[in-house]
Scaffold this motif. Sequence first.
Motif, PDB file in Angstrom:
ATOM      1  N   LEU A  95       0.828  -1.209   0.000  1.00  0.00           N
ATOM      2  CA  LEU A  95       0.000   0.000   0.000  1.00  0.00           C
ATOM      3  C   LEU A  95       0.860   1.256   0.000  1.00  0.00           C
ATOM      4  O   LEU A  95       0.537   2.254   0.647  1.00  0.00           O
ATOM      5  CB  LEU A  95      -0.952  -0.009   1.208  1.00  0.00           C
ATOM      6  CG  LEU A  95      -1.980  -1.144   1.231  1.00  0.00           C
ATOM      7  CD1 LEU A  95      -2.725  -1.157   2.553  1.00  0.00           C
ATOM      8  CD2 LEU A  95      -2.962  -1.009   0.073  1.00  0.00           C
ATOM      9  N   THR A  96       1.980   1.195  -0.704  1.00  0.00           N
ATOM     10  CA  THR A  96       2.985   2.261  -0.859  1.00  0.00           C
ATOM     11  C   THR A  96       3.671   2.630   0.446  1.00  0.00           C
ATOM     12  O   THR A  96       4.426   3.593   0.502  1.00  0.00           O
ATOM     13  CB  THR A  96       2.383   3.540  -1.487  1.00  0.00           C
ATOM     14  OG1 THR A  96       1.588   4.235  -0.526  1.00  0.00           O
ATOM     15  CG2 THR A  96       1.568   3.216  -2.724  1.00  0.00           C
ATOM     16  N   GLY A  97       3.425   1.869   1.516  1.00  0.00           N
ATOM     17  CA  GLY A  97       4.023   2.169   2.815  1.00  0.00           C
ATOM     18  C   GLY A  97       4.609   0.924   3.448  1.00  0.00           C
ATOM     19  O   GLY A  97       5.005  -0.025   2.760  1.00  0.00           O
ATOM     20  N   ALA A  98       4.681   0.930   4.767  1.00  0.00           N
ATOM     21  CA  ALA A  98       5.308  -0.169   5.505  1.00  0.00           C
ATOM     22  C   ALA A  98       4.449  -0.568   6.696  1.00  0.00           C
ATOM     23  O   ALA A  98       3.808   0.269   7.326  1.00  0.00           O
ATOM     24  CB  ALA A  98       6.704   0.238   5.972  1.00  0.00           C
ATOM     25  N   VAL A  99       4.476  -1.873   7.002  1.00  0.00           N
ATOM     26  CA  VAL A  99       3.783  -2.424   8.162  1.00  0.00           C
ATOM     27  C   VAL A  99       4.794  -3.222   8.968  1.00  0.00           C
ATOM     28  O   VAL A  99       5.518  -4.054   8.427  1.00  0.00           O
ATOM     29  CB  VAL A  99       2.614  -3.344   7.735  1.00  0.00           C
ATOM     30  CG1 VAL A  99       1.950  -3.951   8.967  1.00  0.00           C
ATOM     31  CG2 VAL A  99       1.599  -2.574   6.904  1.00  0.00           C
ATOM     32  N   ASN A 100       4.860  -2.961  10.277  1.00  0.00           N
ATOM     33  CA  ASN A 100       5.751  -3.691  11.174  1.00  0.00           C
ATOM     34  C   ASN A 100       4.951  -4.170  12.382  1.00  0.00           C
ATOM     35  O   ASN A 100       4.111  -3.436  12.910  1.00  0.00           O
ATOM     36  CB  ASN A 100       6.908  -2.798  11.642  1.00  0.00           C
ATOM     37  CG  ASN A 100       7.827  -2.393  10.510  1.00  0.00           C
ATOM     38  OD1 ASN A 100       8.698  -3.144  10.110  1.00  0.00           O
ATOM     39  ND2 ASN A 100       7.623  -1.195   9.981  1.00  0.00           N
ATOM     40  N   ALA A 101       5.228  -5.397  12.814  1.00  0.00           N
ATOM     41  CA  ALA A 101       4.451  -5.941  13.920  1.00  0.00           C
ATOM     42  C   ALA A 101       5.250  -6.987  14.679  1.00  0.00           C
ATOM     43  O   ALA A 101       6.208  -7.569  14.161  1.00  0.00           O
ATOM     44  CB  ALA A 101       3.150  -6.559  13.415  1.00  0.00           C
ATOM     45  N   ASP A 102       4.857  -7.204  15.923  1.00  0.00           N
ATOM     46  CA  ASP A 102       5.315  -8.333  16.719  1.00  0.00           C
ATOM     47  C   ASP A 102       4.164  -8.736  17.628  1.00  0.00           C
ATOM     48  O   ASP A 102       3.195  -7.996  17.788  1.00  0.00           O
ATOM     49  CB  ASP A 102       6.584  -8.007  17.519  1.00  0.00           C
ATOM     50  CG  ASP A 102       6.364  -6.868  18.504  1.00  0.00           C
ATOM     51  OD1 ASP A 102       5.673  -7.090  19.525  1.00  0.00           O
ATOM     52  OD2 ASP A 102       6.890  -5.762  18.266  1.00  0.00           O
ATOM     53  N   GLY A 103       4.258  -9.921  18.209  1.00  0.00           N
ATOM     54  CA  GLY A 103       3.157 -10.358  19.057  1.00  0.00           C
ATOM     55  C   GLY A 103       3.251 -11.826  19.400  1.00  0.00           C
ATOM     56  O   GLY A 103       4.283 -12.466  19.231  1.00  0.00           O
ATOM     57  N   LYS A 104       2.136 -12.357  19.846  1.00  0.00           N
ATOM     58  CA  LYS A 104       2.077 -13.752  20.279  1.00  0.00           C
ATOM     59  C   LYS A 104       0.657 -14.257  20.108  1.00  0.00           C
ATOM     60  O   LYS A 104      -0.309 -13.521  20.306  1.00  0.00           O
ATOM     61  CB  LYS A 104       2.506 -13.860  21.747  1.00  0.00           C
ATOM     62  CG  LYS A 104       2.481 -15.271  22.309  1.00  0.00           C
ATOM     63  CD  LYS A 104       2.919 -15.292  23.776  1.00  0.00           C
ATOM     64  CE  LYS A 104       4.389 -14.964  23.922  1.00  0.00           C
ATOM     65  NZ  LYS A 104       4.863 -15.158  25.329  1.00  0.00           N
ATOM     66  N   VAL A 105       0.532 -15.528  19.710  1.00  0.00           N
ATOM     67  CA  VAL A 105      -0.776 -16.167  19.612  1.00  0.00           C
ATOM     68  C   VAL A 105      -0.691 -17.551  20.234  1.00  0.00           C
ATOM     69  O   VAL A 105       0.321 -18.240  20.082  1.00  0.00           O
ATOM     70  CB  VAL A 105      -1.246 -16.256  18.140  1.00  0.00           C
ATOM     71  CG1 VAL A 105      -0.264 -17.051  17.288  1.00  0.00           C
ATOM     72  CG2 VAL A 105      -2.637 -16.880  18.059  1.00  0.00           C
ATOM     73  N   ARG A 106      -1.721 -17.932  20.964  1.00  0.00           N
ATOM     74  CA  ARG A 106      -1.767 -19.271  21.550  1.00  0.00           C
ATOM     75  C   ARG A 106      -3.127 -19.895  21.238  1.00  0.00           C
ATOM     76  O   ARG A 106      -4.117 -19.190  21.034  1.00  0.00           O
ATOM     77  CB  ARG A 106      -1.558 -19.212  23.075  1.00  0.00           C
ATOM     78  CG  ARG A 106      -2.728 -18.682  23.858  1.00  0.00           C
ATOM     79  CD  ARG A 106      -2.586 -18.875  25.360  1.00  0.00           C
ATOM     80  NE  ARG A 106      -3.825 -18.579  26.040  1.00  0.00           N
ATOM     81  CZ  ARG A 106      -4.191 -17.374  26.465  1.00  0.00           C
ATOM     82  NH1 ARG A 106      -3.384 -16.342  26.284  1.00  0.00           N
ATOM     83  NH2 ARG A 106      -5.360 -17.201  27.066  1.00  0.00           N
ATOM     84  N   TRP A 107      -3.151 -21.217  21.152  1.00  0.00           N
ATOM     85  CA  TRP A 107      -4.398 -21.919  20.890  1.00  0.00           C
ATOM     86  C   TRP A 107      -4.730 -22.942  21.967  1.00  0.00           C
ATOM     87  O   TRP A 107      -5.782 -23.558  21.919  1.00  0.00           O
ATOM     88  CB  TRP A 107      -4.361 -22.592  19.516  1.00  0.00           C
ATOM     89  CG  TRP A 107      -3.066 -23.263  19.188  1.00  0.00           C
ATOM     90  CD1 TRP A 107      -2.743 -24.566  19.388  1.00  0.00           C
ATOM     91  CD2 TRP A 107      -1.921 -22.651  18.608  1.00  0.00           C
ATOM     92  NE1 TRP A 107      -1.465 -24.814  18.967  1.00  0.00           N
ATOM     93  CE2 TRP A 107      -0.923 -23.650  18.466  1.00  0.00           C
ATOM     94  CE3 TRP A 107      -1.623 -21.351  18.168  1.00  0.00           C
ATOM     95  CZ2 TRP A 107       0.327 -23.395  17.937  1.00  0.00           C
ATOM     96  CZ3 TRP A 107      -0.369 -21.106  17.642  1.00  0.00           C
ATOM     97  CH2 TRP A 107       0.585 -22.112  17.522  1.00  0.00           C
ATOM     98  N   LYS A 108      -3.846 -23.126  22.955  1.00  0.00           N
ATOM     99  CA  LYS A 108      -4.103 -23.980  24.108  1.00  0.00           C
ATOM    100  C   LYS A 108      -3.665 -23.238  25.365  1.00  0.00           C
ATOM    101  O   LYS A 108      -2.658 -22.543  25.346  1.00  0.00           O
ATOM    102  CB  LYS A 108      -3.329 -25.299  23.994  1.00  0.00           C
ATOM    103  CG  LYS A 108      -3.854 -26.241  22.927  1.00  0.00           C
ATOM    104  CD  LYS A 108      -3.089 -27.553  22.964  1.00  0.00           C
ATOM    105  CE  LYS A 108      -3.596 -28.534  21.934  1.00  0.00           C
ATOM    106  NZ  LYS A 108      -2.866 -29.817  21.976  1.00  0.00           N
ATOM    107  N   PRO A 109      -4.376 -23.349  26.472  1.00  0.00           N
ATOM    108  CA  PRO A 109      -5.646 -24.068  26.671  1.00  0.00           C
ATOM    109  C   PRO A 109      -6.842 -23.347  26.060  1.00  0.00           C
ATOM    110  O   PRO A 109      -7.895 -23.916  25.894  1.00  0.00           O
ATOM    111  CB  PRO A 109      -5.758 -24.136  28.188  1.00  0.00           C
ATOM    112  CG  PRO A 109      -5.040 -22.928  28.675  1.00  0.00           C
ATOM    113  CD  PRO A 109      -3.886 -22.733  27.726  1.00  0.00           C
ATOM    114  N   ALA A 110      -6.672 -22.045  25.746  1.00  0.00           N
ATOM    115  CA  ALA A 110      -7.736 -21.270  25.104  1.00  0.00           C
ATOM    116  C   ALA A 110      -7.080 -20.301  24.134  1.00  0.00           C
ATOM    117  O   ALA A 110      -5.898 -19.969  24.252  1.00  0.00           O
ATOM    118  CB  ALA A 110      -8.574 -20.515  26.141  1.00  0.00           C
ATOM    119  N   LEU A 111      -7.850 -19.842  23.162  1.00  0.00           N
ATOM    120  CA  LEU A 111      -7.324 -18.923  22.171  1.00  0.00           C
ATOM    121  C   LEU A 111      -6.936 -17.599  22.822  1.00  0.00           C
ATOM    122  O   LEU A 111      -7.685 -17.032  23.612  1.00  0.00           O
ATOM    123  CB  LEU A 111      -8.366 -18.678  21.076  1.00  0.00           C
ATOM    124  CG  LEU A 111      -7.927 -17.764  19.922  1.00  0.00           C
ATOM    125  CD1 LEU A 111      -6.775 -18.399  19.149  1.00  0.00           C
ATOM    126  CD2 LEU A 111      -9.106 -17.485  19.000  1.00  0.00           C
ATOM    127  N   GLY A 112      -5.757 -17.108  22.486  1.00  0.00           N
ATOM    128  CA  GLY A 112      -5.301 -15.827  23.009  1.00  0.00           C
ATOM    129  C   GLY A 112      -4.305 -15.198  22.056  1.00  0.00           C
ATOM    130  O   GLY A 112      -3.678 -15.892  21.241  1.00  0.00           O
TER     131      GLY A 112
END
Length: 220
Positions: A122-139
């Motif tokens: 989109l003519t620009g930049a996207v930067n990200a970090d993070g965490k995802v879990r699926w056990k014991p519940a989605l987070g």
Amino acid sequence: TINSQLQAKLDDKKFKIGQLDVKLPQTAAHISLTGEGALTEEGPYFNFVNLGWQKLQWPLVGKKALVNSKTGTVNLNGTLQGYQVEVKTQVAGEQIPPGNIKLSGYGDLEEFTLQSLQADMLTGAVNADGKVRWKPALGAQVNLDVESITIKQFWKDWPEKLRINSHLVANLDDKYFQVQQLHVELPQTKAQIALQADGSLLDDGPRFENATVAWQDVQW
């Protein structure tokens, strides 16, 4: 129809995939894989796996693809109980703006940590970090920065030279979500918009318990 060719070697508990080539004759897609590692009691351990592709799409065949990837690579090492991965690819699609994506992270059978995501689109930049879990519940937890993008591809009336900067901090715990900070600014103007919210994800959509929106110098 799939055409494939495999060169592999097993020596006691050590294995080596010299080359695995997969081609789909109905398309120009080409997938290749190399790797080596060892068989352990916990499962295979990969010293390295290199996966590459060219002219890949989904669905795999058909003229109307949801997503296309001209080229891409995946480098992985470790086990399913603990792995490190790096991905580089070019993507485009009917609802996906064309761009180059690079990400790195590590994970196991219960969660994945995104150390870095960088995308030029989109003519620009996207930067990200993070965490995802699926056990014991989605987070999930996400920190996202958007710099100098345009949304004209999705909104034809959007001014040609107007760009967007944005910063997002949000998290999800089972069905409860929280937008700790969403800040949007238009660098060519003095316009700024800020949002904080929390609520729950229900079957019929999100339900906001609290939401606060503030803005200044916004015009249309």
